[in-house]
Enzyme design. Structure first.
Site, mmCIF file in Angstrom:
data_model
loop_
_atom_site.group_PDB
_atom_site.id
_atom_site.type_symbol
_atom_site.label_atom_id
_atom_site.label_comp_id
_atom_site.label_asym_id
_atom_site.label_seq_id
_atom_site.Cartn_x
_atom_site.Cartn_y
_atom_site.Cartn_z
ATOM 1 N N ASN A 11 -3.880 -13.963 -3.076
ATOM 2 C CA ASN A 11 -4.555 -12.694 -3.361
ATOM 3 C C ASN A 11 -4.883 -12.694 -4.850
ATOM 4 O O ASN A 11 -4.002 -12.478 -5.677
ATOM 5 C CB ASN A 11 -3.643 -11.520 -2.996
ATOM 6 C CG ASN A 11 -4.253 -10.177 -3.390
ATOM 7 O OD1 ASN A 11 -5.422 -10.120 -3.783
ATOM 8 N ND2 ASN A 11 -3.477 -9.115 -3.294
ATOM 9 N N LYS A 13 -6.554 -10.575 -6.402
ATOM 10 C CA LYS A 13 -6.731 -9.216 -6.929
ATOM 11 C C LYS A 13 -8.041 -9.165 -7.727
ATOM 12 O O LYS A 13 -8.965 -9.893 -7.374
ATOM 13 C CB LYS A 13 -5.503 -8.795 -7.744
ATOM 14 C CG LYS A 13 -4.219 -8.998 -6.934
ATOM 15 C CD LYS A 13 -3.000 -8.344 -7.513
ATOM 16 C CE LYS A 13 -1.811 -8.607 -6.584
ATOM 17 N NZ LYS A 13 -0.616 -7.873 -6.996
ATOM 18 N N HIS A 95 -2.892 -2.830 1.005
ATOM 19 C CA HIS A 95 -2.101 -3.311 -0.137
ATOM 20 C C HIS A 95 -1.597 -2.102 -0.931
ATOM 21 O O HIS A 95 -2.292 -1.094 -1.049
ATOM 22 C CB HIS A 95 -2.967 -4.211 -1.024
ATOM 23 C CG HIS A 95 -2.164 -4.954 -2.038
ATOM 24 N ND1 HIS A 95 -1.720 -4.363 -3.201
ATOM 25 C CD2 HIS A 95 -1.689 -6.219 -2.051
ATOM 26 C CE1 HIS A 95 -1.011 -5.251 -3.889
ATOM 27 N NE2 HIS A 95 -0.979 -6.383 -3.218
ATOM 28 N N GLU A 97 -1.453 -1.522 -3.968
ATOM 29 C CA GLU A 97 -2.337 -1.085 -5.059
ATOM 30 C C GLU A 97 -3.444 -0.179 -4.526
ATOM 31 O O GLU A 97 -3.883 0.757 -5.204
ATOM 32 C CB GLU A 97 -2.890 -2.321 -5.789
ATOM 33 C CG GLU A 97 -1.802 -2.962 -6.644
ATOM 34 C CD GLU A 97 -1.913 -4.465 -6.814
ATOM 35 O OE1 GLU A 97 -2.997 -5.032 -6.590
ATOM 36 O OE2 GLU A 97 -0.892 -5.086 -7.177
ATOM 37 N N GLU A 167 5.606 -6.311 1.226
ATOM 38 C CA GLU A 167 5.534 -6.425 -0.226
ATOM 39 C C GLU A 167 6.246 -5.228 -0.859
ATOM 40 O O GLU A 167 5.651 -4.147 -0.973
ATOM 41 C CB GLU A 167 4.072 -6.447 -0.690
ATOM 42 C CG GLU A 167 3.274 -7.617 -0.156
ATOM 43 C CD GLU A 167 2.100 -7.949 -1.063
ATOM 44 O OE1 GLU A 167 1.946 -9.127 -1.398
ATOM 45 O OE2 GLU A 167 1.346 -7.035 -1.454
ATOM 46 N N GLY A 173 4.155 -8.189 -9.196
ATOM 47 C CA GLY A 173 3.725 -8.391 -10.570
ATOM 48 C C GLY A 173 4.802 -8.098 -11.597
ATOM 49 O O GLY A 173 4.519 -7.977 -12.788
ATOM 50 N N SER A 212 6.031 -11.402 -6.521
ATOM 51 C CA SER A 212 6.569 -12.362 -7.496
ATOM 52 C C SER A 212 7.032 -13.674 -6.860
ATOM 53 O O SER A 212 8.026 -14.258 -7.299
ATOM 54 C CB SER A 212 7.687 -11.719 -8.322
ATOM 55 O OG SER A 212 7.185 -10.607 -9.053
HETATM 56 P P1 13P Z 1 2.493 -10.995 -7.417
HETATM 57 O O1 13P Z 1 2.679 -12.300 -6.691
HETATM 58 O O2 13P Z 1 1.640 -11.114 -8.639
HETATM 59 O O3 13P Z 1 3.780 -10.293 -7.638
HETATM 60 O O4 13P Z 1 1.630 -10.061 -6.420
HETATM 61 C C1 13P Z 1 2.046 -9.925 -5.117
HETATM 62 C C2 13P Z 1 0.956 -9.248 -4.371
HETATM 63 O O5 13P Z 1 0.702 -8.079 -4.543
HETATM 64 C C3 13P Z 1 0.175 -10.052 -3.431
HETATM 65 O O6 13P Z 1 -0.638 -9.255 -2.631
#
Ligand code: 13P
Length: 249
Positions: A11, A13, A95, A97, A167, A173, A212
């Site tokens: 992903n 993002k 997601h 976010e 997640e 992150g 992460s």
């Molecule tokens: P990170 O791997 O950067 O923590 O992000 C995880 C994520 O949100 C994948 O969709």
């Protein structure tokens, strides 16, 4: 019990560029194909570029969101049929976010999953609790509520045509990962929830862990019986790191 093929999904993002697409695809294609199934979910505007660079590779394309509407006067939206048309096979939906920053409610997530399935896109349905929810022992209640909203809308079998991603919001992150035991506990409960609707779908569906994941912690997470792969954010921006994570699956 059936064996589930591992699935590892990048992903990106809101990162990337046409140059990054070319470099990432070149680096990934230079390596031997991993055994795990792989997909790259990129910003919609880069999917056409990636479709060219990743043709004849084992990496399937995916989007990071989809409109709940099919077509028409919805300025700024991207429909499931448009994503299919440009070569996407997967789409991340719900997601955290999008849930926290862009107002994706459980109902809207369910509607988006329905729209994706109607066009043959495989949804990756994301669920996860915040730190406050975990600390007040609400993790299972929250993720089960999020997933049930989708099952109620499309059924458990449809869910199994895509994937589920757990997640924990506090692990995204942040460099903090759920321990393999913590993640396994939630994955196992999600599979049991799906089994209450459809045991076959529960056995078949791949439940990915995200938050992460790095080359250094992937193998331990993926060794858990109900962790069938990963949804990888930051580490997926490097083709080499993403490849190492695929190899761990
Ligand atoms: P990170 O791997 O950067 O923590 O992000 C995880 C994520 O949100 C994948 O969709």
């Amino acid at each position: 019990m059936m064996t589930r093929r591992a699935l590892v999904v990048a992903n990106w993002k809101m990162n990337g560029s046409t140059a990054a697409c070319e470099a990432w695809a070149g680096a990934f294609k230079a390596l031997p194909a991993p055994e795990a199934e792989t997909a790259l979910c990129a910003p919609a505007v880069l999917l056409g570029c990636l479709a060219q660079h990743l043709s004849q590779s084992c990496v399937a394309l995916g989007a990071q969101d989809v409109s709940e509407y099919a077509s028409g006067a919805y300025t700024g939206e991207t429909s499931a049929s448009m994503l299919r048309d440009i070569g996407a096979r997967w789409v991340i939906i719900g997601h955290s976010e999008r849930r926290t920053l862009f107002g994706d409610t459980d109902a809207r997530v369910a509607a988006k999953v329905r729209a994706a399935l109607a066009c043959g896109l495989k949804p990756i349905v994301c669920v996860g609790e915040t730190l406050a929810e975990r600390e007040s022992s609400q993790t299972l209640r929250i993720v089960e509520k999020q997933l049930t909203a989708v099952i109620d809308a499309v059924g458990a079998q449809a869910l199994a045509s895509g994937a589920v991603a757990y997640e924990p919001v506090w692990a995204i992150g942040t460099g903090k990962t759920a321990t393999p035991d913590e993640a396994q506990h939630v994955h196992c409960n999600l599979r049991e929830l799906i089994a209450r609707f459809d045991p076959k779908a529960a056995d078949a569906v791949r439940i990915l862990y995200g938050g992460s994941v790095k080359p250094s912690n992937a193998a331990e997470l993926f060794s858990q019986p109900d962790i069938d792969g990963g949804l990888i954010g930051g580490a997926s921006l490097s083709a080499q790191d993403f490849y190492a994570i695929c190899q761990a699956a």
